[in-house]
Each structure stands twice: as C-alpha cells, then as structure tokens.
Design an enzyme around this catalytic site. Sequence first.
Site, PDB file in Angstrom:
ATOM      1  N   ASN A  33     -14.877  21.642  52.554  1.00  0.00           N
ATOM      2  CA  ASN A  33     -14.933  22.966  51.953  1.00  0.00           C
ATOM      3  C   ASN A  33     -14.017  23.107  50.745  1.00  0.00           C
ATOM      4  O   ASN A  33     -14.268  23.942  49.873  1.00  0.00           O
ATOM      5  CB  ASN A  33     -14.578  24.037  52.994  1.00  0.00           C
ATOM      6  CG  ASN A  33     -13.291  23.734  53.733  1.00  0.00           C
ATOM      7  OD1 ASN A  33     -13.132  22.643  54.279  1.00  0.00           O
ATOM      8  ND2 ASN A  33     -12.381  24.682  53.779  1.00  0.00           N
ATOM      9  N   SER A  47     -23.635  28.039  59.035  1.00  0.00           N
ATOM     10  CA  SER A  47     -23.208  29.435  58.895  1.00  0.00           C
ATOM     11  C   SER A  47     -24.026  30.094  57.803  1.00  0.00           C
ATOM     12  O   SER A  47     -24.235  29.516  56.726  1.00  0.00           O
ATOM     13  CB  SER A  47     -21.719  29.506  58.550  1.00  0.00           C
ATOM     14  OG  SER A  47     -21.289  30.838  58.431  1.00  0.00           O
ATOM     15  N   CYS A  49      -4.788  30.630  53.025  1.00  0.00           N
ATOM     16  CA  CYS A  49      -3.862  31.717  52.736  1.00  0.00           C
ATOM     17  C   CYS A  49      -3.343  32.313  54.043  1.00  0.00           C
ATOM     18  O   CYS A  49      -4.095  32.461  55.000  1.00  0.00           O
ATOM     19  CB  CYS A  49      -4.550  32.814  51.927  1.00  0.00           C
ATOM     20  SG  CYS A  49      -5.048  32.284  50.282  1.00  0.00           S
TER      21      CYS A  49
END
Length: 386
Positions: A156, A204, A326
């Site tokens: 990713n 997904s 994050c």
Amino acid sequence: MAAPRIYLDYNAGAPLRPEVRAAMIEALDATGNASSVHGEGRAARARVETARRRVAALVGADPARVIFTSGGTEANVTVLSPRMRVGAAEVVVDRLLVGATEHPSVLAGGRFGAGNTDVIAVDGEGRLDLDALRAALVAVKAEGKRALVSVMLANNETGTIQPVAEIAAIAHEFGALVHTDAIQAAGRVAIDIAALGVDFLTLSAHKLGGPQGAGAIVLGGDLVSPAPLLVGGGQEKYSRAGTQNVAGIVGFGVAAESARDDLERLAEWSLWRDQLATAALPAILLSGGAERLPQTLSLGVEGLSAETLVIALDLEGIAVSAGSACSSGKVGVSHVMKAMNVPDAHAKSAIRVSFGWETTESDIRRFTEVWGRVMRRLAPGVTRAA
C-alpha cells in the site's frame, strides 16, 4: 478563482464512482432483508448475488467462493485464523508467517497469538526474502506443524508487487495454506486467483471507488475456509453472521465491474507514474527497482519531513499522503520503510502519490508544476542522491 483540488491519495481510498452512488441510492430506497423469503427479501438477495458475481469476476473466481465482510480488516482478521475448515473437518494451523511490510491488520496476527507469528524479512525493494520464507517453512514442518503464509499482492505504501504465485508454490510444498491481501492490487493489475494459487484472497470496496465498509474474502477452492469470525446467523453460507449490508455490497459489485474496465488504462497509468518520477527531482524514488503498481509512487526529499511535504502540497490544492502511518496526527517512520532498511533521512521524508479512475493527464501536469514550485521554496539546494 482557485484551481480545483486534485486528489492523489487513491491508496487510502478512491473517490466514490457516480455509477456506484446511483446503484447504492437505488438499493437504499428498496425495502427488504436479503435473508427474508418474501418478494422484497428475494429482491434484496438478488442484488447481493449480482454483486457477488461482479466481485468474483474481478479476480477470476467462482461467485460461490466470495464471502462479504464489513471491509478489508475484517476480511484479513477472519482469514488469519488457527482454525480452518477443510471439507467437513476442522484443521488446526499452528503458525502464521507474514511479510515484514504487510498491512497492520495482517501484522497484528489476526486470531493467532503473538507467540505463534513469525515475520519474514524483505529486501531493499520490499520483496519477500524467499530463502527466509523457505527456512521458516522447513522449521515449522520439522516440528510436525502446519503454517499459514500471508503476503500482500501489492504494498500500500510503495506499490511493490510480490511474487505471490511463486510464494504460494513454495508454501504448498510444505503443506502450508496461503493468503494474499489483494486490496491495493485489485483494479490496478489483472488478478486471476487460480494463477496465483492462493487459498484465500481479500478485497476492499473503497480502494476501487466503492463505498467504505464493504469487503470480501475470496476462497481459492471449495474445500478450505477459515472458521467464522462472526457467528450466530446463517448469512454468507454460515461463513459470516450478520445482516448483509445490501447497499454497500451493491456498491462494491458496481465498483468491481468498473474497476475491470480500468485495467485497459494500465499502460497509460504506468506512463504517468514514470513521468512523475522523472519530474520529481530532487526526490529519492523508493522501491523504484521493483515491479510496482502502475499508479503508485513513493518518494522522499532528504532534509524535509513527510509532514512538511504533505502540508505544502495540501496548501497548493493537492492531496497526497505520508508513506507512513499516522498516530494522533503525528507522522513517523513507517514499518515498511524500516523493513526495507531505508535510511532514516529518506524514510522520514517518504510520501505516497497514488491515482486512479478519476485522475486526468492535466492532474499529472499540475502536480509536476506544483512540485517544482514547492521544491524551489523548500529545498532549493538539494540535489538527487546517486
């Protein structure tokens, strides 16, 4: 008038396609539980089964082997199970072997305990170390145990494509089962689950331009399946209890069908990716030597933080992301960069540019113009490392 914003963060989530939105609104306006036997229920069930066929077609699978979930994380956690059903029997899987650059939902081990999970190293481009994998499989078999290997089809952050078919062949030599997280790869490379040779593949919807909150497990055969994560109902052939999210599943199906059409643009996307890499001087291209997704670029600028680059581009109307996770709004060096042994000076500056179905050539040109302006302001004296 300010120029319209440009969204280049498709790997986080693609914009919702208009045809998906229209189909979901129609499904939301319809009454009926897909498990009910009356007319409205049968109509809902028909919508679900149409979506199942469309999702299956995206990866060359049998529709009967598609299990809908609430998203990619649930799909991954369900598959990563020490309990498997093989035909009518239950089989115990003793160890989980995962690549060092996997998505956090896989690195967390699913339903395996921390003591039963081994992390397999990758090289400097993010490709799995096949010798290390084989050694781990030898060790598991020597103990008289069975392994499950989980390696993502495409990363990713960097877009690195793993040799999943080769990995599956090695794993099956030792009687191991194989899962591939194909969430980032679907719609960006052609996928044939039979050619990959995996036992489980996960997807997904929102990476394809579908809705958030819809995912799927695709079984590679009709014998092996993971023990259900959610129990208490007969939905999805007792593989995943709970009322089906008909609108979300419908949207997933439409997005999957549209994503198949995107495969005709892969050559164009690869050209744009390479043009961005050339124009991004003085950036350091990360994972540039590996086979990569055609619409993903990972780069950094020594001396600048990822957060600085993301904010600077955001202020110019361009959305990209840090190539790292994050936490509480703070950007740190990602586990992917660490696993690849990327020098800290480069890893701390890593950002990801990813595009897709709505991106235009004009967007690519605009990014290169803005990048040049940002570099002149923030890094006027930086030159690209050799």
